[in-house]
Design a protein around this motif. Structure first.
Motif, PDB file in Angstrom:
ATOM      1  N   ASP A  95     -15.043  -7.788 -15.609  1.00 42.92           N
ATOM      2  CA  ASP A  95     -14.015  -6.734 -15.455  1.00 42.92           C
ATOM      3  C   ASP A  95     -13.249  -6.603 -14.272  1.00 42.92           C
ATOM      4  O   ASP A  95     -13.562  -5.705 -13.467  1.00 42.92           O
ATOM      5  N   GLU A  96     -12.565  -7.650 -14.009  1.00 41.96           N
ATOM      6  CA  GLU A  96     -11.913  -7.802 -12.645  1.00 41.96           C
ATOM      7  C   GLU A  96     -10.330  -7.147 -12.495  1.00 41.96           C
ATOM      8  O   GLU A  96      -9.616  -7.207 -13.288  1.00 41.96           O
ATOM      9  N   LYS A  97     -10.189  -6.457 -11.406  1.00 46.21           N
ATOM     10  CA  LYS A  97      -9.199  -5.879 -11.138  1.00 46.21           C
ATOM     11  C   LYS A  97      -7.954  -7.035 -10.886  1.00 46.21           C
ATOM     12  O   LYS A  97      -8.215  -8.103 -10.361  1.00 46.21           O
ATOM     13  N   GLY A  98      -6.676  -6.798 -11.081  1.00 43.16           N
ATOM     14  CA  GLY A  98      -5.557  -7.632 -10.767  1.00 43.16           C
ATOM     15  C   GLY A  98      -5.452  -7.730  -9.129  1.00 43.16           C
ATOM     16  O   GLY A  98      -6.021  -7.054  -8.409  1.00 43.16           O
ATOM     17  N   ILE A  99      -4.731  -8.703  -8.548  1.00 44.51           N
ATOM     18  CA  ILE A  99      -4.541  -8.856  -7.165  1.00 44.51           C
ATOM     19  C   ILE A  99      -2.906  -8.673  -7.006  1.00 44.51           C
ATOM     20  O   ILE A  99      -2.265  -9.164  -7.386  1.00 44.51           O
ATOM     21  N   LEU A 100      -2.593  -8.070  -5.841  1.00 45.61           N
ATOM     22  CA  LEU A 100      -1.228  -8.014  -5.377  1.00 45.61           C
ATOM     23  C   LEU A 100      -0.860  -9.138  -4.529  1.00 45.61           C
ATOM     24  O   LEU A 100      -1.669  -9.149  -3.390  1.00 45.61           O
ATOM     25  N   PHE A 101      -0.180  -9.805  -4.735  1.00 41.62           N
ATOM     26  CA  PHE A 101       0.410 -10.947  -3.926  1.00 41.62           C
ATOM     27  C   PHE A 101       1.759 -10.531  -3.569  1.00 41.62           C
ATOM     28  O   PHE A 101       2.793 -10.362  -4.276  1.00 41.62           O
ATOM     29  N   VAL A 102       1.885 -10.758  -2.152  1.00 40.92           N
ATOM     30  CA  VAL A 102       3.291 -10.742  -1.467  1.00 40.92           C
ATOM     31  C   VAL A 102       3.885 -11.836  -0.908  1.00 40.92           C
ATOM     32  O   VAL A 102       3.343 -12.319   0.053  1.00 40.92           O
ATOM     33  N   LEU A 103       4.983 -12.273  -1.277  1.00 44.03           N
ATOM     34  CA  LEU A 103       5.488 -13.486  -0.874  1.00 44.03           C
ATOM     35  C   LEU A 103       6.663 -12.893   0.342  1.00 44.03           C
ATOM     36  O   LEU A 103       7.569 -11.892  -0.392  1.00 44.03           O
ATOM     37  N   SER A 104       6.742 -13.303   1.484  1.00 42.69           N
ATOM     38  CA  SER A 104       7.694 -12.570   2.291  1.00 42.69           C
ATOM     39  C   SER A 104       8.272 -13.869   3.332  1.00 42.69           C
ATOM     40  O   SER A 104       7.718 -14.876   3.136  1.00 42.69           O
ATOM     41  N   VAL A 141       0.001  -8.864  -9.787  1.00 39.27           N
ATOM     42  CA  VAL A 141       1.475  -8.527  -9.336  1.00 39.27           C
ATOM     43  C   VAL A 141       1.903  -9.266  -8.258  1.00 39.27           C
ATOM     44  O   VAL A 141       1.252  -9.594  -7.287  1.00 39.27           O
ATOM     45  N   PHE A 142       3.081  -9.890  -8.353  1.00 41.09           N
ATOM     46  CA  PHE A 142       3.824 -10.543  -7.528  1.00 41.09           C
ATOM     47  C   PHE A 142       5.055  -9.883  -6.704  1.00 41.09           C
ATOM     48  O   PHE A 142       5.929  -9.577  -7.659  1.00 41.09           O
ATOM     49  N   LEU A 143       4.934  -9.696  -5.617  1.00 39.41           N
ATOM     50  CA  LEU A 143       6.175  -8.881  -4.938  1.00 39.41           C
ATOM     51  C   LEU A 143       6.796 -10.178  -3.975  1.00 39.41           C
ATOM     52  O   LEU A 143       6.051 -10.893  -3.231  1.00 39.41           O
ATOM     53  N   GLU A 144       8.214 -10.133  -4.210  1.00 37.09           N
ATOM     54  CA  GLU A 144       8.799 -10.803  -2.969  1.00 37.09           C
ATOM     55  C   GLU A 144       9.800  -9.992  -2.319  1.00 37.09           C
ATOM     56  O   GLU A 144      10.695  -9.357  -2.939  1.00 37.09           O
ATOM     57  N   ILE A 145       9.447  -9.989  -0.927  1.00 32.39           N
ATOM     58  CA  ILE A 145      10.127  -8.930  -0.237  1.00 32.39           C
ATOM     59  C   ILE A 145      10.531  -9.425   1.241  1.00 32.39           C
ATOM     60  O   ILE A 145       9.932 -10.280   1.587  1.00 32.39           O
ATOM     61  N   GLU A 146      11.362  -8.477   1.820  1.00 31.52           N
ATOM     62  CA  GLU A 146      11.693  -8.657   3.186  1.00 31.52           C
ATOM     63  C   GLU A 146      10.182  -8.446   4.067  1.00 31.52           C
ATOM     64  O   GLU A 146       9.416  -7.568   3.643  1.00 31.52           O
ATOM     65  N   VAL A 147      10.496  -8.829   5.346  1.00 31.30           N
ATOM     66  CA  VAL A 147       9.313  -8.749   6.059  1.00 31.30           C
ATOM     67  C   VAL A 147       8.825  -7.155   6.472  1.00 31.30           C
ATOM     68  O   VAL A 147       7.766  -6.845   6.474  1.00 31.30           O
ATOM     69  N   GLN A 148       9.676  -6.527   6.704  1.00 30.50           N
ATOM     70  CA  GLN A 148       9.508  -5.054   6.906  1.00 30.50           C
ATOM     71  C   GLN A 148       8.749  -4.481   5.909  1.00 30.50           C
ATOM     72  O   GLN A 148       7.836  -3.720   5.984  1.00 30.50           O
ATOM     73  N   GLY A 149       9.328  -4.622   4.586  1.00 29.42           N
ATOM     74  CA  GLY A 149       8.699  -4.177   3.269  1.00 29.42           C
ATOM     75  C   GLY A 149       7.125  -4.620   3.024  1.00 29.42           C
ATOM     76  O   GLY A 149       6.311  -3.880   2.882  1.00 29.42           O
ATOM     77  N   ALA A 150       7.030  -5.813   3.387  1.00 30.22           N
ATOM     78  CA  ALA A 150       5.798  -6.529   3.530  1.00 30.22           C
ATOM     79  C   ALA A 150       4.678  -5.697   4.420  1.00 30.22           C
ATOM     80  O   ALA A 150       3.429  -5.516   3.771  1.00 30.22           O
ATOM     81  N   MET A 151       5.200  -5.564   5.401  1.00 29.67           N
ATOM     82  CA  MET A 151       4.344  -4.809   6.363  1.00 29.67           C
ATOM     83  C   MET A 151       3.774  -3.190   5.948  1.00 29.67           C
ATOM     84  O   MET A 151       2.615  -2.741   6.075  1.00 29.67           O
TER      85      MET A 151
END
Lengths: 211, 211
Positions: B3-12, B99-109
């Protein structure tokens, strides 16, 4: 692109979990990996080959290797010794080659003390019932040894918390794909490569044009 | 199995490094990933689609989202706002979806502060020269903006040390394979799954038979 060192990957887990099968399948696909053959005093099983599966040693010969500090790790396990010759591993890593070790849990923990920068993968049984079946099916041990092995296995599972990754071996191909992914992703770890990347930027004459 | 949660991956990574291309190619291959579309106030570029590439907002509408705390992160970047709607991300992770996010560096932080358990991947340019060429080729900015973007890019590269992984984008397919490997291996991280595995063993009635 980078003058990168190799990484030591250690696959371990309870006896009977299928470490050998996963390692063999992995090496069919990943030809860049260097496999370090272990030394052991246990008896050769049907189908195994000297120098391929293990270097089979007498107890006296093995003890001499210990005394001369020629082993990266060694362990006594169900009345037999297992160990990893040190020199080969260090040479390959220095040359930028990844080294892959498949060893018992006790040996893995010694490697961790000697090579904390190694990557430690714990192969997990789908269930203890399945693990028991695998040990019994192997058919090379007496009943007492089977019970001993199962007790050891339970203790070893408790050592999971010393590992970096856990891969469940419910399907050999899936387990191999996961180990392959771990190898690729470890080479992308920021702390392994940050200094190399920064050096490239400093060397890059174009940095001056935008300062 | 779990019963595993998803992982948030952030590409920046720095502007112009090719985040969008890597993300698109990744999504052609990894259909299990949920992509969270960002909101932005920057102008739509040729080929982009509302609700697919971004939700295009006026500055007033974006500021209202900030005030009502509807964003997981937001940043002002070269006079435009970029942000990630919060609710969608939280829902998917709770449901066990990555969930996969592709965002700018400021947003990633900002995401890192709000979601420290996320996995942060820094896409690295093969060289600053190549990065400059990509920004100039894009051809949607004035000369001053190009110089601004390059200065920003250099600052952003210095923020690499905040990330978990660094993937060099010298070849899009290779970069995508590396991101895929990171996704697989993160699901094998011991600290993510240890408690779940131990629970399975406790539930396993066979534990009693070997104690």
């Amino acid at each position: 692109m980078f003058d990168e060192k190799g990484i030591l990957f250690v696959l371990s887990g309870p006896s009977g979990v299928g470490k050998g099968t996963v390692r063999q399948r992995l090496f069919e696909k990943e030809t860049h990996l260097k496999y370090s053959v272990s030394a052991t005093t246990r008896k050769k099983r049907p189908g195994e080959t000297e120098g391929v599966d293990y270097f089979y040693k007498t107890k006296d010969a093995f003890k001499k290797m210990i005394e001369q500090d020629e082993l990266l790790e060694y362990a006594e396990y169900v009345n037999n010794y297992y160990g990893t010759p040190k020199e080969y591993v260090e040479e390959q890593i220095e040359k930028g080659k990844d080294v892959f070790l498949e060893i018992e849990v006790q040996g893995a923990m010694q490697v961790k003390r000697n090579f904390p920068e190694g990557v430690f993968i714990f192969l997990f049984p789908p269930s203890l019932e399945e693990l028991k079946n695998r040990i019994v099916r192997r058919g090379t041990e007496s009943n007492d040894l089977v019970i001993n092995r199962l007790k050891e296995a339970k203790k070893e599972i408790d050592m999971m918390s010393e590992y970096d990754y856990v891969v469940v071996n419910d399907d050999v191909d899936k387990a191999v794909e996961k180990v392959k992914a771990i190898i690729v992703s470890e080479h992308c770890k920021r702390d392994r490569i940050e200094n190399q990347y920064k050096k490239i930027l400093e060397d890059d004459t174009n940095v001056r044009t935008i300062n």
